[in-house]
Design a protein around this motif. Structure first.
Motif, PDB file in Angstrom:
ATOM      1  N   VAL B  55     -17.394  40.646   4.601  1.00  9.63           N
ATOM      2  CA  VAL B  55     -17.766  40.565   5.847  1.00  9.63           C
ATOM      3  C   VAL B  55     -19.667  40.939   6.074  1.00  9.63           C
ATOM      4  CG1 VAL B  55     -17.681  41.354   8.215  1.00  9.63           C
ATOM      5  CG2 VAL B  55     -15.630  41.174   6.768  1.00  9.63           C
ATOM      6  N   ASP B  56     -20.065  39.830   6.155  1.00 10.13           N
ATOM      7  CA  ASP B  56     -21.818  40.152   6.113  1.00 10.13           C
ATOM      8  C   ASP B  56     -22.123  40.752   4.817  1.00 10.13           C
ATOM      9  OD1 ASP B  56     -22.102  38.710   8.534  1.00 10.13           O
ATOM     10  OD2 ASP B  56     -22.174  41.100   9.527  1.00 10.13           O
ATOM     11  N   GLY B  57     -21.508  40.360   3.578  1.00 16.65           N
ATOM     12  CA  GLY B  57     -21.713  40.693   2.191  1.00 16.65           C
ATOM     13  C   GLY B  57     -21.036  41.841   1.925  1.00 16.65           C
ATOM     14  N   ARG B  58     -20.065  42.638   2.731  1.00 15.37           N
ATOM     15  CA  ARG B  58     -19.467  43.820   2.226  1.00 15.37           C
ATOM     16  C   ARG B  58     -18.068  43.424   2.229  1.00 15.37           C
ATOM     17  NH1 ARG B  58     -22.521  48.583   3.368  1.00 15.37           N
ATOM     18  NH2 ARG B  58     -20.711  49.744   3.559  1.00 15.37           N
ATOM     19  N   PRO B  59     -17.105  44.156   1.027  1.00 10.44           N
ATOM     20  CA  PRO B  59     -15.747  44.093   1.066  1.00 10.44           C
ATOM     21  C   PRO B  59     -14.969  44.646   2.291  1.00 10.44           C
ATOM     22  CG  PRO B  59     -16.676  45.453  -0.742  1.00 10.44           C
ATOM     23  CD  PRO B  59     -17.889  44.582  -0.062  1.00 10.44           C
ATOM     24  N   GLN B  60     -14.344  43.877   2.970  1.00 12.80           N
ATOM     25  CA  GLN B  60     -13.261  44.621   4.030  1.00 12.80           C
ATOM     26  C   GLN B  60     -11.848  44.067   3.978  1.00 12.80           C
ATOM     27  OE1 GLN B  60     -14.414  46.967   5.642  1.00 12.80           O
ATOM     28  NE2 GLN B  60     -16.829  46.847   5.678  1.00 12.80           N
ATOM     29  N   THR B  61     -11.197  44.789   4.356  1.00 12.18           N
ATOM     30  CA  THR B  61      -9.523  44.336   4.458  1.00 12.18           C
ATOM     31  C   THR B  61      -9.342  43.396   5.764  1.00 12.18           C
ATOM     32  OG1 THR B  61      -8.913  46.495   5.231  1.00 12.18           O
ATOM     33  CG2 THR B  61      -8.423  45.641   2.658  1.00 12.18           C
ATOM     34  N   ALA B  62      -9.305  42.095   5.714  1.00 13.06           N
ATOM     35  CA  ALA B  62      -9.137  41.241   6.927  1.00 13.06           C
ATOM     36  C   ALA B  62      -8.033  41.735   7.775  1.00 13.06           C
ATOM     37  CB  ALA B  62      -8.917  39.806   6.310  1.00 13.06           C
ATOM     38  N   CYS B  63      -7.052  42.285   7.385  1.00 13.62           N
ATOM     39  CA  CYS B  63      -5.753  42.358   8.004  1.00 13.62           C
ATOM     40  C   CYS B  63      -5.922  43.752   8.979  1.00 13.62           C
ATOM     41  CB  CYS B  63      -4.562  43.062   7.220  1.00 13.62           C
ATOM     42  SG  CYS B  63      -4.778  44.467   6.694  1.00 13.62           S
ATOM     43  N   ASN B  64      -7.121  44.497   8.943  1.00 15.64           N
ATOM     44  CA  ASN B  64      -7.400  45.594   9.839  1.00 15.64           C
ATOM     45  C   ASN B  64      -8.848  45.797  10.317  1.00 15.64           C
ATOM     46  OD1 ASN B  64      -8.380  46.775   7.709  1.00 15.64           O
ATOM     47  ND2 ASN B  64      -7.067  48.651   7.712  1.00 15.64           N
ATOM     48  N   PHE B  65      -9.486  44.892   9.618  1.00 17.51           N
ATOM     49  CA  PHE B  65     -11.025  44.857  10.071  1.00 17.51           C
ATOM     50  C   PHE B  65     -11.033  43.869  11.569  1.00 17.51           C
ATOM     51  CE2 PHE B  65     -15.494  44.113  10.113  1.00 17.51           C
ATOM     52  CZ  PHE B  65     -15.984  45.373   9.635  1.00 17.51           C
ATOM     53  N   THR B  77     -14.138  32.754  -2.060  1.00 14.97           N
ATOM     54  CA  THR B  77     -15.416  32.590  -2.989  1.00 14.97           C
ATOM     55  C   THR B  77     -14.951  32.767  -4.408  1.00 14.97           C
ATOM     56  OG1 THR B  77     -15.847  34.808  -3.115  1.00 14.97           O
ATOM     57  CG2 THR B  77     -16.802  33.586  -1.483  1.00 14.97           C
ATOM     58  N   ASP B  78     -15.460  32.491  -5.607  1.00 15.96           N
ATOM     59  CA  ASP B  78     -14.803  32.388  -6.939  1.00 15.96           C
ATOM     60  C   ASP B  78     -14.369  34.248  -7.101  1.00 15.96           C
ATOM     61  OD1 ASP B  78     -14.801  30.091  -7.167  1.00 15.96           O
ATOM     62  OD2 ASP B  78     -16.774  29.929  -8.549  1.00 15.96           O
ATOM     63  N   GLN B  79     -15.305  34.675  -6.577  1.00 15.78           N
ATOM     64  CA  GLN B  79     -15.222  36.348  -6.865  1.00 15.78           C
ATOM     65  C   GLN B  79     -13.804  36.980  -6.135  1.00 15.78           C
ATOM     66  OE1 GLN B  79     -18.056  38.783  -4.922  1.00 15.78           O
ATOM     67  NE2 GLN B  79     -17.621  40.455  -6.187  1.00 15.78           N
ATOM     68  N   LEU B  80     -13.949  36.369  -4.899  1.00 14.24           N
ATOM     69  CA  LEU B  80     -12.668  37.213  -4.079  1.00 14.24           C
ATOM     70  C   LEU B  80     -11.484  36.653  -4.755  1.00 14.24           C
ATOM     71  CD1 LEU B  80     -13.954  36.840  -0.593  1.00 14.24           C
ATOM     72  CD2 LEU B  80     -13.473  39.079  -1.847  1.00 14.24           C
ATOM     73  N   LEU B  81     -11.508  35.299  -5.176  1.00 15.98           N
ATOM     74  CA  LEU B  81     -10.189  34.625  -5.666  1.00 15.98           C
ATOM     75  C   LEU B  81      -9.668  35.422  -7.034  1.00 15.98           C
ATOM     76  CD1 LEU B  81     -10.673  30.862  -5.342  1.00 15.98           C
ATOM     77  CD2 LEU B  81      -9.155  32.423  -4.038  1.00 15.98           C
ATOM     78  N   GLU B  82     -10.742  35.935  -7.814  1.00 11.04           N
ATOM     79  CA  GLU B  82     -10.580  36.566  -9.022  1.00 11.04           C
ATOM     80  C   GLU B  82     -10.182  38.106  -8.624  1.00 11.04           C
ATOM     81  OE1 GLU B  82     -13.745  36.119 -11.923  1.00 11.04           O
ATOM     82  OE2 GLU B  82     -12.929  38.002 -13.002  1.00 11.04           O
ATOM     83  N   LEU B  83     -10.535  38.469  -7.765  1.00  8.88           N
ATOM     84  CA  LEU B  83     -10.243  39.932  -7.455  1.00  8.88           C
ATOM     85  C   LEU B  83      -8.870  40.028  -6.924  1.00  8.88           C
ATOM     86  CD1 LEU B  83     -13.409  41.423  -5.577  1.00  8.88           C
ATOM     87  CD2 LEU B  83     -12.380  42.255  -7.434  1.00  8.88           C
ATOM     88  N   ARG B  84      -8.603  38.977  -6.037  1.00  6.39           N
ATOM     89  CA  ARG B  84      -7.175  38.754  -5.508  1.00  6.39           C
ATOM     90  C   ARG B  84      -6.061  38.530  -6.689  1.00  6.39           C
ATOM     91  NH1 ARG B  84      -8.905  35.098  -0.723  1.00  6.39           N
ATOM     92  NH2 ARG B  84      -9.705  36.486   0.447  1.00  6.39           N
TER      93      ARG B  84
END
Lengths: 480, 238
Positions: B55-65, B77-84
């Motif tokens: 979110v604006d470049g900062r990692p946040q959990t979408a379920c409660n943000f 993004t490739d980075q997020l897919l890899e982290l997940r």
């Protein structure tokens, strides 16, 4: 055994069988065979690690001990769980769907064994060049036969998929019934090809029969010996591969036990343990451990039953029995002929079932009063299969005992190995690959599934070692 | 609604209302943000981190943000897919998940996510925890702790939907596990087979007894379409 110049020949592993085993042969200084043993060198732990799991997992977990005949274990475990949930009479749809699955399994498993594993020996000869004596050689020199083998397997596997959900390790049979019926579309697909399957089954049967009859004199002695025979039979004594009671006869056809209900199997069967094999040695209690061992599988089933309830297979059975004047057939290599009669029987049963509207029924599961112990027996392609479970009040499995087909055939396979070794290897200074294959031919007749009998691990190169009395490797040949 | 505002997810404009989370607003727009501990109808927990977005470049959990006007959300993004993928991968090795004979197979959200993320086999070493006791004491329900991923769905459902508080966590770190509100056994609680808590388990940890394989292969939830397809179809239909 000679103390000074004993030598040991090891066939490790035995090839063109399911799983991993080895043969060791001890020879004295005169090159006489003093001992020949078929060892199962895998280890199976299922009876232990199923403990603590809930009973409804049994049909799905236990079938994992084999990738060749998981259906047999799946159905046998399901039958045992039927007992646990008090489902004494399944609905017609459930029973017939399970039978269809079972005959599909027989059809594909027997086809695999005959076309892929056994046919190279009978088409090319026991001591033919191993570069030709294999399934590729069959495909190259007998293309039509090879294609039939592949298509028959495919047909059986598709039946398994339609009834169990998957070709390997399905989930169709559940405690008290089945989880699906057969759709009209699925039925029509199978009906379109079933007559072709029956015709090809006849072709394979003729090949197996012709080979046996033409070579009867040689085969009568090859790895053969008199034995008891055990199988399930229906209440009227006819062949029933899915359900029935135990019958055992001796080598002359005299009845030892008959119509023994699965729950009472421990009254008639005992198991012995020997230090040199991971497999147990079952025997008929009435005859004791020395004389009570028996054969199971196609040969035993043909010998034990009074009739077969499909017309073409029954005709074939009568012809089979006429070779021994109606007495039990004790020829090891006659297993192949018997196996092809059963293949025809399975195809006929599949056709009969496909035309039965009960397969489209909606009533799939029943249950009754829960029990804490369940025993089931089924005829797997390779022979009689026993599953025995006990559960606690919380539905956990607390005891499991499996006696698989190949375990039942443990002593007979060892006898066959001993007999062939004595007849074909004794007195010979040089043991060729072709001669060693004679040993494997005898084992293959039983279509052993060593993965079932124990549990598969590891890869399978063929190593033959000649070892002297001090354990030194004199000669070593490897075939990958 | 007059308060409706917009933000973007991977460059796509998404409409949202005040109070909505990023995950909810994206979902309404047919954008699937993978999740495990979150389930519609339960209070968000932000526990599993599978729904992490930028979110604006900062990692946040979408379920409660909470969604807010004009924020720029990156989801695929490739980075997020890899982290997940790594989180899902680690969940597999941290427990004893044997899909081949698990009765939840085909209906399991962890398994379905693994398929969606192309995880054919774990890339981390198996931990093989040996102390995960199954509880089969209840006549109708059982707990298989080997398969629990500590998502807390049953804790929230039992507390908020069933009004019972049958489940909660005990201990910390690797020893953390789901426990029942009794001395030891599930049968001594007021858990019932009709409880919502039973419905929400994403894996095969909390289940009805004796019915595990009733649905044939081919008719299970994820036999034909990957998890998230039902949300993504909304976008296609519109």
């Amino acid at each position: 055994m000679s103390e000074s110049k004993t030598r040991r020949i090891v066939i490790n592993p035995v090839t063109r069988v399911e799983g991993h085993g080895k043969v060791s042969i001890l020879m004295d200084d005169q090159n006489r065979v003093t001992q020949a043993r078929f060892h199962i060198i895998e280890f199976r732990g299922f009876e232990r690690f199923i403990q603590g799991r809930p009973y409804w997992e049994l049909p799905v977990v236990v079938q994992r001990l084999c990738g060749i005949c998981p259906v047999s274990h799946h159905l046998c475990a399901a039958k045992a769980t039927d007992v646990l949930v008090g489902a004494d009479q399944l609905t017609p749809t459930a029973e017939k769907m399970r039978r269809l699955m079972h005959y599909g399994q027989f059809f594909q498993s027997h086809a695999l064994h005959f076309f892929h594993l056994c046919s190279p020996d009978i088409l090319f000869g026991f001591d033919a060049d191993p570069a030709v004596r294999n399934v590729i050689g069959v495909a190259r020199h007998h293309k039509e036969l090879a294609v039939q083998g592949v298509m028959m397997r495919k047909y059986g596997q598709e039946i398994i998929k339609a009834t169990a959900g998957k070709k390997i390790h399905g989930t169709g049979a559940i405690p008290g019934g089945i989880n699906k019926n057969l759709s009209i579309e699925e039925r029509d697909t199978f009906l379109a090809d079933i007559d072709q399957m029956i015709e090809w089954s006849h072709g394979a049967l003729e090949l197996a029969k012709g080979y046996t009859v033409e070579n009867l004199e040689m085969l009568s002695d090859f790895g053969s010996f008199p034995s008891n025979h055990l199988s399930l039979v229906a209440e009227d004594g006819s062949m029933d591969l899915y359900h029935g009671n135990l019958r055992a006869i001796d080598a002359d056809g005299e009845t030892i036990v008959d119509q023994v209900a699965p729950a009472d199997y421990l009254d008639v069967i005992r198991e012995e343990v020997k230090s040199w094999s991971y497999m147990k040695f079952p025997f008929l209690k009435a005859r004791g451990p020395e004389d009570g061992w028996y054969r199971v599988g196609p040969l035993a089933r043909l010998n034990a039953c009074d009739s077969i309830d499909t017309p073409q297979a029954e005709e074939a059975r009568k012809e089979f029995m006429s070779v021994t004047d109606g007495k039990p057939n004790n020829i090891t290599m006659a297993y192949h002929w018997a196996r092809m009669i059963e293949t025809l029987h399975a195809a006929e049963k599949i056709k009969e079932l496909l035309n039965d509207p009960d397969l489209q029924g909606e009533d799939l599961v029943v249950e009754g009063e829960r029990r804490s112990e369940g025993v089931a027996i089924i005829e797997a392609p390779r022979g009689t299969l026993f599953h025995h479970y006990k559960i606690d009040d919380d539905d956990r499995v607390v005891m499991a005992n499996l006696i698989v087909s190949t375990t039942n055939n443990n002593v007979p396979m060892n006898r066959a190995v001993q007999r062939v070794a004595e007849d074909h290897l004794s007195g010979k200074a040089e043991i060729s690959e072709g001669l060693l294959n004679h040993i494997e031919v005898a084992i293959r007749a039983y279509d052993p599934c060593l993965s079932c009998a124990t549990h598969a691990l590891g890869k399978m190169p063929l190593v033959v070692e000649l070892i002297d009395h001090e354990g030194r490797v004199v000669e070593r040949k490897t075939k990958s | 609604m007059s308060d409706t505002f917009t933000f973007t997810v991977d460059g796509v404009e998404v409409a949202a209302e005040p109070g909505q989370t990023i995950l909810e607003a994206a979902q309404n727009a047919g954008i699937y943000i993978p999740r495990l501990c979150h389930r519609d109808g339960l209070e968000p927990a932000g526990a599993c981190r599978v729904c992490t977005v930028m979110v604006d470049g900062r990692p946040q959990t979408a379920c409660n943000f909470p969604a807010s006007e004009g924020v720029v959300v990156d989801n695929e993004t490739d980075q997020l897919l890899e982290l997940r993928r790594d989180i899902i991968d680690m969940l597999f090795v941290e427990g004893n998940h044997w899909c081949m004979f698990c009765e939840k197979s085909g209906d399991c959200e962890l398994q379905a996510l693994a398929y969606r993320f192309g995880i054919a086999a774990p890339s981390f070493p198996f931990q093989f925890p040996a102390d995960r006791q199954a509880d089969l004491s209840h006549p109708d329900i059982w707990i298989d702790r080997d398969r629990c991923i500590l998502c807390g769905r049953c804790v929230r459902a039992s507390r908020d939907l069933d009004g019972k508080h049958v489940f909660d966590f005990v201990d910390r770190g690797p020893a953390k596990r789901i426990a029942v509100n009794a001395e030891a056994r599930l049968r001594d609680t007021d858990a019932d087979v009709t409880d919502e808590a039973l419905e929400v388990c994403p894996v095969g940890a909390l289940m009805k007894k004796g019915t595990g394989f009733d649905v044939p292969v081919g008719r299970r939830t994820y036999d034909w379409e990957p998890i998230g397809s039902e949300i993504e179809k909304r976008q296609t239909q519109e």
